[in-house]
Design a protein around this motif. Structure first.
Motif, short mmCIF file in Angstrom:
data_model
loop_
_atom_site.label_atom_id
_atom_site.label_comp_id
_atom_site.label_asym_id
_atom_site.label_seq_id
_atom_site.Cartn_x
_atom_site.Cartn_y
_atom_site.Cartn_z
N ARG A 48 0.80 -1.22 0.00
CA ARG A 48 0.00 0.00 0.00
C ARG A 48 0.83 1.27 0.00
O ARG A 48 0.32 2.33 -0.34
CB ARG A 48 -0.91 0.04 1.23
N ARG A 49 2.07 1.19 0.37
CA ARG A 49 2.91 2.38 0.49
C ARG A 49 4.13 2.26 -0.41
O ARG A 49 4.73 1.20 -0.51
CB ARG A 49 3.36 2.56 1.93
N ALA A 50 4.49 3.39 -1.00
CA ALA A 50 5.71 3.42 -1.82
C ALA A 50 6.91 3.35 -0.89
O ALA A 50 6.83 3.66 0.29
CB ALA A 50 5.75 4.69 -2.65
N LEU A 64 2.87 -1.85 -6.13
CA LEU A 64 2.18 -0.87 -5.30
C LEU A 64 0.71 -0.83 -5.69
O LEU A 64 0.37 -0.74 -6.87
CB LEU A 64 2.81 0.51 -5.49
N ASP A 66 -2.03 1.56 -5.74
CA ASP A 66 -2.15 3.02 -5.66
C ASP A 66 -3.56 3.44 -6.08
O ASP A 66 -3.80 3.80 -7.22
CB ASP A 66 -1.10 3.67 -6.55
N LYS A 69 -3.97 6.88 -7.61
CA LYS A 69 -3.33 7.04 -8.92
C LYS A 69 -2.32 8.20 -8.92
O LYS A 69 -2.29 9.01 -9.82
CB LYS A 69 -4.39 7.23 -10.01
N ALA A 71 1.13 7.54 -7.92
CA ALA A 71 2.49 6.99 -8.00
C ALA A 71 3.01 7.06 -9.43
O ALA A 71 2.25 6.96 -10.39
CB ALA A 71 2.51 5.56 -7.50
N CYS A 76 2.68 -0.95 -10.67
CA CYS A 76 1.65 -0.33 -9.87
C CYS A 76 0.28 -0.74 -10.38
O CYS A 76 0.06 -0.85 -11.59
CB CYS A 76 1.81 1.18 -9.96
N THR A 78 -4.05 0.12 -9.59
CA THR A 78 -4.84 1.19 -8.99
C THR A 78 -6.08 0.69 -8.26
O THR A 78 -6.79 1.47 -7.66
CB THR A 78 -5.25 2.22 -10.05
#
Length: 91
Positions: A48-50, A64, A66, A69, A71, A76, A78
């Motif tokens: 959930r976190r970069a 990730l 995201d 949207k 990142a 990734c 969304t």
């Protein structure tokens, strides 16, 4: 898992209180890989976190989630509904 249609795709689910270590500690990922009898390089992580994911240091592919949207990453997704498509690419 059932509501998302993922229950047939999950072989192992565990909690830190059961395995004695929690993410992002690499030992958590290694424990789960051992439970599944698979190499870390053959696994993917959804996060959930970069930032650094300790599983990535083991050779695991990290993605990730995201939902906002925001990142700027190639690895990734969304929404959680994209998980099935993502998993199909690697299975």
């Amino acid at each position: 898992m059932t509501a998302l249609g993922l229950d047939g795709l999950v072989d192992v689910a565990c909690a830190a209180t059961v395995i004695g270590v929690s993410k992002p500690d690499a030992r958590a990922y290694l424990t789960i890989c051992t439970m599944l009898d698979v190499a870390p390089a053959d696994q993917s992580i959804l996060r959930r976190r970069a930032g650094l994911c300790e599983g990535a240091t083991l050779g695991m592919q990290s993605f990730l989630v995201d939902r906002r949207k925001t990142a700027i990453l190639t690895a990734c997704i969304t929404s959680l509904s994209e998980i099935i498509t993502l998993l199909a690419r690697f299975c």
